[in-house]
Design a protein around this motif. Sequence first.
Motif, short mmCIF file in Angstrom:
data_model
loop_
_atom_site.label_atom_id
_atom_site.label_comp_id
_atom_site.label_asym_id
_atom_site.label_seq_id
_atom_site.Cartn_x
_atom_site.Cartn_y
_atom_site.Cartn_z
N GLU A 57 0.90 -1.15 0.00
CA GLU A 57 0.00 0.00 0.00
C GLU A 57 0.95 1.21 0.00
N VAL A 58 0.84 2.04 -1.03
CA VAL A 58 1.86 3.08 -1.19
C VAL A 58 1.28 4.48 -0.98
N TYR A 59 1.98 5.27 -0.17
CA TYR A 59 1.61 6.66 0.11
C TYR A 59 2.67 7.57 -0.51
N ALA A 60 2.21 8.69 -1.07
CA ALA A 60 3.13 9.62 -1.73
C ALA A 60 2.87 11.02 -1.18
N LEU A 61 3.90 11.62 -0.60
CA LEU A 61 3.75 12.93 0.05
C LEU A 61 4.53 13.99 -0.71
N ASP A 62 3.95 15.17 -0.86
CA ASP A 62 4.68 16.30 -1.42
C ASP A 62 4.03 17.59 -0.93
N VAL A 63 4.83 18.65 -0.88
CA VAL A 63 4.29 19.96 -0.49
C VAL A 63 3.62 20.63 -1.68
N SER A 64 3.95 20.18 -2.88
CA SER A 64 3.45 20.84 -4.09
C SER A 64 2.18 20.15 -4.61
N ASN B 241 -0.29 4.21 -15.09
CA ASN B 241 0.45 2.96 -14.93
C ASN B 241 -0.35 1.92 -14.14
N ALA B 242 -1.63 2.22 -13.99
CA ALA B 242 -2.57 1.26 -13.38
C ALA B 242 -2.17 0.81 -11.99
N VAL B 243 -1.76 1.77 -11.14
CA VAL B 243 -1.52 1.45 -9.73
C VAL B 243 -2.26 2.47 -8.86
N GLU B 244 -2.40 2.12 -7.59
CA GLU B 244 -3.07 3.06 -6.67
C GLU B 244 -2.04 3.76 -5.81
N LEU B 245 -2.23 5.07 -5.64
CA LEU B 245 -1.37 5.84 -4.74
C LEU B 245 -2.27 6.61 -3.79
N ASN B 246 -1.86 6.69 -2.54
CA ASN B 246 -2.57 7.55 -1.58
C ASN B 246 -1.71 8.81 -1.45
N THR B 247 -2.25 9.94 -1.88
CA THR B 247 -1.42 11.15 -1.86
C THR B 247 -1.66 11.96 -0.58
N ILE B 248 -0.59 12.57 -0.10
CA ILE B 248 -0.65 13.39 1.10
C ILE B 248 0.01 14.73 0.78
N GLU B 249 -0.78 15.81 0.91
CA GLU B 249 -0.20 17.14 0.69
C GLU B 249 0.28 17.67 2.04
N ALA B 250 1.58 17.81 2.20
CA ALA B 250 2.12 18.27 3.49
C ALA B 250 3.54 18.78 3.31
N ASN B 251 3.89 19.70 4.21
CA ASN B 251 5.28 20.15 4.29
C ASN B 251 5.96 19.22 5.30
N VAL B 252 6.88 18.42 4.82
CA VAL B 252 7.48 17.39 5.68
C VAL B 252 8.25 18.01 6.86
N LEU B 253 8.64 19.27 6.71
CA LEU B 253 9.39 19.92 7.79
C LEU B 253 8.47 20.29 8.96
N GLU B 254 7.17 20.31 8.69
CA GLU B 254 6.21 20.66 9.76
C GLU B 254 5.21 19.54 10.01
N TRP B 255 5.32 18.48 9.30
CA TRP B 255 4.31 17.42 9.32
C TRP B 255 4.34 16.68 10.65
N LYS B 256 3.18 16.60 11.30
CA LYS B 256 3.11 15.91 12.59
C LYS B 256 1.98 14.88 12.55
N PRO B 257 2.17 13.77 11.85
CA PRO B 257 1.11 12.77 11.81
C PRO B 257 0.95 12.14 13.19
N THR B 258 -0.27 11.84 13.56
CA THR B 258 -0.47 11.32 14.91
C THR B 258 -0.22 9.82 14.95
N ASP B 259 -0.71 9.14 13.92
CA ASP B 259 -0.64 7.69 14.00
C ASP B 259 -0.19 7.16 12.65
#
Length: 282
Positions: free
Chosen positions: A139-146, A160-178
């Motif tokens: 299960e693949v997640y893809a994060l970018d600020v842009s 390319n017939a795959v699934e991606l879960n995208t996350i828009e975030a600034n990794v320098l400030e990103w505080k995922p809880t779980d």
Amino acid sequence: MQLKSLQNFFQNGLLGYYPKEEINAFFYRICEQHLKYKRVDVSLHSDTLISPETYEYFETIIGRLLSYEPIQYILGTTSFFGLEFKVDSNVLIPRPETEELVAWILNQADTEQPLKILDIGTGSGCIAVSLAKQLPNAEVYALDVSPAALEMAHYNAQQNAVELNTIEANVLEWKPTDFSFDIIVSNPPYVRESEKERMAPNVLEHEPHLALFVENDHPLVFYRAIVELSQQGLKKHGRLYFEINEYLGTETKALFSSNDFDTVQLKTDIFGKQRMLCATKR
Ligand SMILES: C[S@@+](CC[C@H](N)C(=O)[O-])C[C@H]1O[C@@H](n2cnc3c(N)ncnc32)[C@H](O)[C@@H]1O
């Protein structure tokens, strides 16, 4: 005009700006995309008459190449790990050394168990999409600020017939809880401003600076943040992979504390440059 005259016109238009072999490579690549002619067809059909529209199309491309716009942006596409990716000036053009990083991850990845993978700074999605394609168990997640990059990554996943879960975030400030991943991978911005003068105009003037540059005084800012995130975000024995600045291998390795990480391995690319790192979580 015949195809062979178009080739001469194209070569003469770019001579002095690019080596002859590169001009020919451009020509064959454009013919393949625009005329659906493979290299061999170009010789076989050298007497074919080309339309005024085709002539104008090549003329426009010459103009763009003269301003050192990368051919991948002009054609809007590139290949990576055997897959086709759409690219534009919002995303970095995927590099061959990044293919080596993907190959390293795949060599070590468990293909039997379910995997959760996070790609930080996904850009075109080249790493995330290639991993998703090769690892159906992931299960693949893809994060970018842009947002524009994420849109492109999403498009490339669909193509390319795959699934991606995208996350828009600034990794320098990103505080995922779980969150907890088996693999975290990142090719973050790592070129110091001071390295700009060594860079070719096609990169410097056309590729997104957001994807490339870091301040001279904080060259490892992204690596530090991602190592910190991984202390919580990686599962036990999970792996963190980085593409790294070839001049900062030792400094990047020093970011990992032996309390949290078991092994930290640097790897050279095919040119013998220290380009990749893999750390395993305790
Ligand atoms: C070197 S590019 C890598 C792109 C792609 N993964 C590849 O390997 O070709 C770095 C990426 O990091 C993203 N980026 C820059 N600053 C960021 C930030 N603060 N948070 C998250 N992503 C960021 C850029 O938009 C860019 O897509």
